[in-house]
Write an enzyme that holds these catalytic residues in place. Structure first.
Site, mmCIF file in Angstrom:
data_model
loop_
_atom_site.group_PDB
_atom_site.id
_atom_site.type_symbol
_atom_site.label_atom_id
_atom_site.label_comp_id
_atom_site.label_asym_id
_atom_site.label_seq_id
_atom_site.Cartn_x
_atom_site.Cartn_y
_atom_site.Cartn_z
ATOM 1 N N GLY A 11 56.208 22.019 -16.803
ATOM 2 C CA GLY A 11 54.094 22.777 -16.093
ATOM 3 C C GLY A 11 53.903 23.193 -17.714
ATOM 4 N N ILE A 12 53.146 24.196 -17.326
ATOM 5 C CA ILE A 12 51.882 25.491 -19.017
ATOM 6 C C ILE A 12 53.039 25.782 -19.704
ATOM 7 C CG2 ILE A 12 50.920 27.130 -18.852
ATOM 8 C CD1 ILE A 12 50.291 26.771 -15.867
ATOM 9 N N ALA A 36 57.264 32.508 -17.198
ATOM 10 C CA ALA A 36 58.170 31.986 -16.248
ATOM 11 C C ALA A 36 57.709 32.650 -14.911
ATOM 12 C CB ALA A 36 59.042 32.747 -16.277
ATOM 13 N N GLY A 37 57.254 32.335 -13.890
ATOM 14 C CA GLY A 37 56.468 32.710 -12.402
ATOM 15 C C GLY A 37 56.984 32.260 -11.537
ATOM 16 N N ASP A 54 55.487 32.192 -0.647
ATOM 17 C CA ASP A 54 54.088 31.972 -0.215
ATOM 18 C C ASP A 54 54.491 32.643 1.890
ATOM 19 O OD1 ASP A 54 53.215 32.038 -2.281
ATOM 20 O OD2 ASP A 54 51.871 30.317 -1.726
ATOM 21 N N GLY A 71 48.371 34.951 2.179
ATOM 22 C CA GLY A 71 49.631 34.408 2.184
ATOM 23 C C GLY A 71 50.187 34.887 0.592
ATOM 24 N N TYR A 111 52.462 37.965 -4.887
ATOM 25 C CA TYR A 111 52.132 36.977 -5.691
ATOM 26 C C TYR A 111 50.764 37.133 -6.790
ATOM 27 C CZ TYR A 111 50.755 33.185 -9.166
ATOM 28 O OH TYR A 111 50.675 32.077 -10.282
ATOM 29 N N ILE A 125 45.342 24.741 -11.494
ATOM 30 C CA ILE A 125 46.352 24.016 -12.267
ATOM 31 C C ILE A 125 47.597 23.014 -11.943
ATOM 32 C CG2 ILE A 125 47.658 23.578 -14.857
ATOM 33 C CD1 ILE A 125 44.848 25.612 -14.473
HETATM 34 P P1 NAI Z 1 56.250 26.115 -12.314
HETATM 35 O O1 NAI Z 1 56.955 26.117 -11.122
HETATM 36 O O2 NAI Z 1 55.713 24.591 -12.709
HETATM 37 O O3 NAI Z 1 56.570 27.006 -13.733
HETATM 38 C C1 NAI Z 1 57.382 28.120 -13.468
HETATM 39 C C2 NAI Z 1 58.319 28.149 -15.017
HETATM 40 O O4 NAI Z 1 58.830 29.095 -14.480
HETATM 41 C C3 NAI Z 1 60.071 26.947 -14.668
HETATM 42 O O5 NAI Z 1 59.974 26.525 -15.626
HETATM 43 C C4 NAI Z 1 60.812 27.755 -14.303
HETATM 44 O O6 NAI Z 1 62.219 27.830 -14.524
HETATM 45 C C5 NAI Z 1 60.748 29.449 -14.472
HETATM 46 N N1 NAI Z 1 61.229 30.562 -13.966
HETATM 47 C C6 NAI Z 1 61.090 30.974 -12.952
HETATM 48 N N2 NAI Z 1 62.184 31.223 -12.339
HETATM 49 C C7 NAI Z 1 62.292 32.241 -13.270
HETATM 50 C C8 NAI Z 1 63.411 32.886 -13.815
HETATM 51 N N3 NAI Z 1 64.085 33.949 -12.889
HETATM 52 N N4 NAI Z 1 63.782 32.963 -14.774
HETATM 53 C C9 NAI Z 1 63.648 32.647 -15.966
HETATM 54 N N5 NAI Z 1 62.516 31.662 -15.774
HETATM 55 C C10 NAI Z 1 61.538 31.437 -14.725
HETATM 56 O O7 NAI Z 1 55.229 26.140 -12.315
HETATM 57 P P2 NAI Z 1 53.758 26.312 -13.775
HETATM 58 O O8 NAI Z 1 52.777 25.785 -13.039
HETATM 59 O O9 NAI Z 1 54.187 25.571 -15.313
HETATM 60 O O10 NAI Z 1 53.801 28.592 -13.633
HETATM 61 C C11 NAI Z 1 53.515 28.669 -15.255
HETATM 62 C C12 NAI Z 1 52.937 29.954 -14.782
HETATM 63 O O11 NAI Z 1 51.491 30.044 -14.193
HETATM 64 C C13 NAI Z 1 53.286 31.157 -14.027
HETATM 65 O O12 NAI Z 1 53.554 31.716 -13.946
HETATM 66 C C14 NAI Z 1 52.384 30.651 -13.076
HETATM 67 O O13 NAI Z 1 52.267 31.988 -12.074
HETATM 68 C C15 NAI Z 1 51.501 31.012 -13.630
HETATM 69 N N6 NAI Z 1 50.538 29.972 -12.861
HETATM 70 C C16 NAI Z 1 50.542 29.005 -11.913
HETATM 71 C C17 NAI Z 1 49.462 28.361 -12.101
HETATM 72 C C18 NAI Z 1 49.211 26.783 -11.472
HETATM 73 O O14 NAI Z 1 48.350 26.506 -10.617
HETATM 74 N N7 NAI Z 1 49.461 26.070 -11.506
HETATM 75 C C19 NAI Z 1 47.764 28.858 -11.691
HETATM 76 C C20 NAI Z 1 48.132 30.366 -12.424
HETATM 77 C C21 NAI Z 1 48.391 30.800 -12.762
#
Ligand code: NAI
Length: 274
Positions: A31-32, A106-107, A111, A166, A170, A215
C-alpha cells in the site's frame, strides 16, 4: 489529449536527494508504505521496511525492488508493542549503521458505530496507529538527537480532521497524531538546543505529518463500491488518490532542503477538505 499518469519511480534517473540517508518505514511492504519505500529509494535512500506478520509478502516486495538493484532490509515487529519498536529500530541502526528518517505509516481500521465498538476494537486501533507512532519515534529520536539530524513523518488521515461514522477509534488515533507531531517537533528542536547541536545552516530534526484523503489500497478493499462512488463525488478532483501521490510528499519532507518545515500537517486529499 491523452492524460499522463504519474507513474511511480524511475530508479535509473534518481536525483539522489536522499543519498547516504537511511529510512525506516513501518508497514512498508504494501500500500502507501510500499510506495513510500520505493519513492525514498528512488531518491537515493537506503530503505528498511517494517512489517507485522506476512513474511511471504514482505519477501515478495524485497525481491521486486531487488530487480531494480534496490536492497531493502525487512524488520518484523508489531508497532503496538514498545518492545518490538525498540528492537526493530535498533535492528535498523545495527544493520545500516544509522537511522536518518522514520516514517510512521503502519495503521489499521476496525470500523463499528460507538454502540457496537468493543473495548478491544478501541484499544487495538489506538495501540497500532497512535501508540505505535509514539514508541517508534521515542526509540528513533534518541539516536537522531545524538547525531543532530533526523526526519520523522507521521501518516495520519483526513478522518482525523473530519471524523467519520463508524470510525471513532480510527479518527481519534489519527487526530491524536496531530498533537503527537507538534509536541515531538517542539521537543526535538528543544533537545537539539539543549545538546548544543543547533546549526542554523544544518539539516536539523523535523517532525511532520501527512494527512491523506481516500487512497486506492487494501485499506479501502472492504468499503462498498457505492460508498466509494459517493467519496469520489465529494472530492473536487473527482477520484481517489494513489499511493505514489502520498509518497511524493513524504520524500519532499524528508529531504535536507525541507529543514525549515516542522510540526506541520500536509493534506493530500484531492481538495476534499475545502
Ligand atoms: P494497508 O492496510 O494496505 O497497509 C497498512 C500497513 O500497516 C500494512 O503493511 C500492515 O502490515 C501494517 N501494519 C498493520 N498493523 C501493524 C502492526 N501492528 N505492526 C506493524 N505493522 C502493521 O493500508 P494503507 O492504505 O497503505 O495505509 C497506510 C497508512 O495510511 C495507514 O496509517 C492508514 O491509516 C493511512 N491512510 C490510508 C488511507 C487510505 O485511504 N488508504 C487514507 C488516510 C490514511
Amino acid at each position: 489529449m491523452p492524460t499522463t499518469r504519474s507513474e511511480p519511480h524511475d530508479f535509473k534517473e534518481a536525483p539522489a536527494k536522499l543519498k547516504g540517508r537511511v529510512a525506516m518505514v513501518t508497514g512498508g511492504t504494501r500500500g502507501i508504505g510500499a510506495a513510500i519505500c520505493r519513492s525514498l529509494a528512488a531518491q537515493g535512500a537506503s530503505v528498511a521496511a517494517g512489517y507485522s506478520q506476512n513474511r511471504d509478502r514482505a519477501e515478495e516486495f524485497q525481491a521486486d525492488l531487488a530487480k531494480n538493484d534496490i536492497p531493502v532490509s525487512l524488520h518484523q515487529g508489531n508497532v503496538g508493542s514498545a518492545e518490538d519498536c525498540r528492537r526493530t529500530v535498533q535492528e535498523v541502526i545495527d544493520h545500516h549503521g544509522r537511522l536518518d528518517i522514520l516514517v510512521n505509516n503502519a495503521g489499521i481500521t476496525s470500523d463499528k458505530t460507538v454502540f457496537k465498538m468493543t473495548e478491544e476494537d478501541w484499544y487495538r486501533v489506538i495501540a497500532v496507529n497512535l501508540s505505535g507512532a509514539f514508541f517508534m519515534s521515542k526509540a528513533a529520536l534518541e539516536h537522531m538527537v545524538e547525531r543532530g539530524t533526523g526526519r520523522i513523518v507521521n501518516i495520519t488521515s483526513i478522518i482525523g480532521q473530519t471524523g467519520n461514522v463508524g470510525q471513532t477509534n480510527y479518527a481519534a488515533s489519527k487526530s491524536g497524531m496531530f498533537g503527537l507531531t507538534t509536541s515531538m517537533a517542539k521537543e526535538a528542536a528543544f533537545a537539539l538546543k539543549r545538546a548544543d547541536k543547533r546549526d542554523p545552516h544544518g539539516v536539523g530534526i523535523t517532525v511532520n505529518a501527512v494527512a491523506p484523503g481516500f487512497i486506492e489500497t487494501d485499506m479501502l478493499a472492504s468499503v462498498p463500491e457505492k460508498v466509494l462512488d459517493k467519496i469520489r463525488s465529494d472530492v473536487p478532483l473527482g477520484r481517489l488518490g494513489r499511493p505514489d501521490e502520498i509518497a511524493r510528499v513524504v520524500h519532499f519532507l524528508c529531504a535536507d532542503a525541507s529543514s525549515y518545515i516542522t510540526g506541520q500537517v500536509w493534506a493530500v486529499n484531492g481538495g476534499q477538505d475545502m
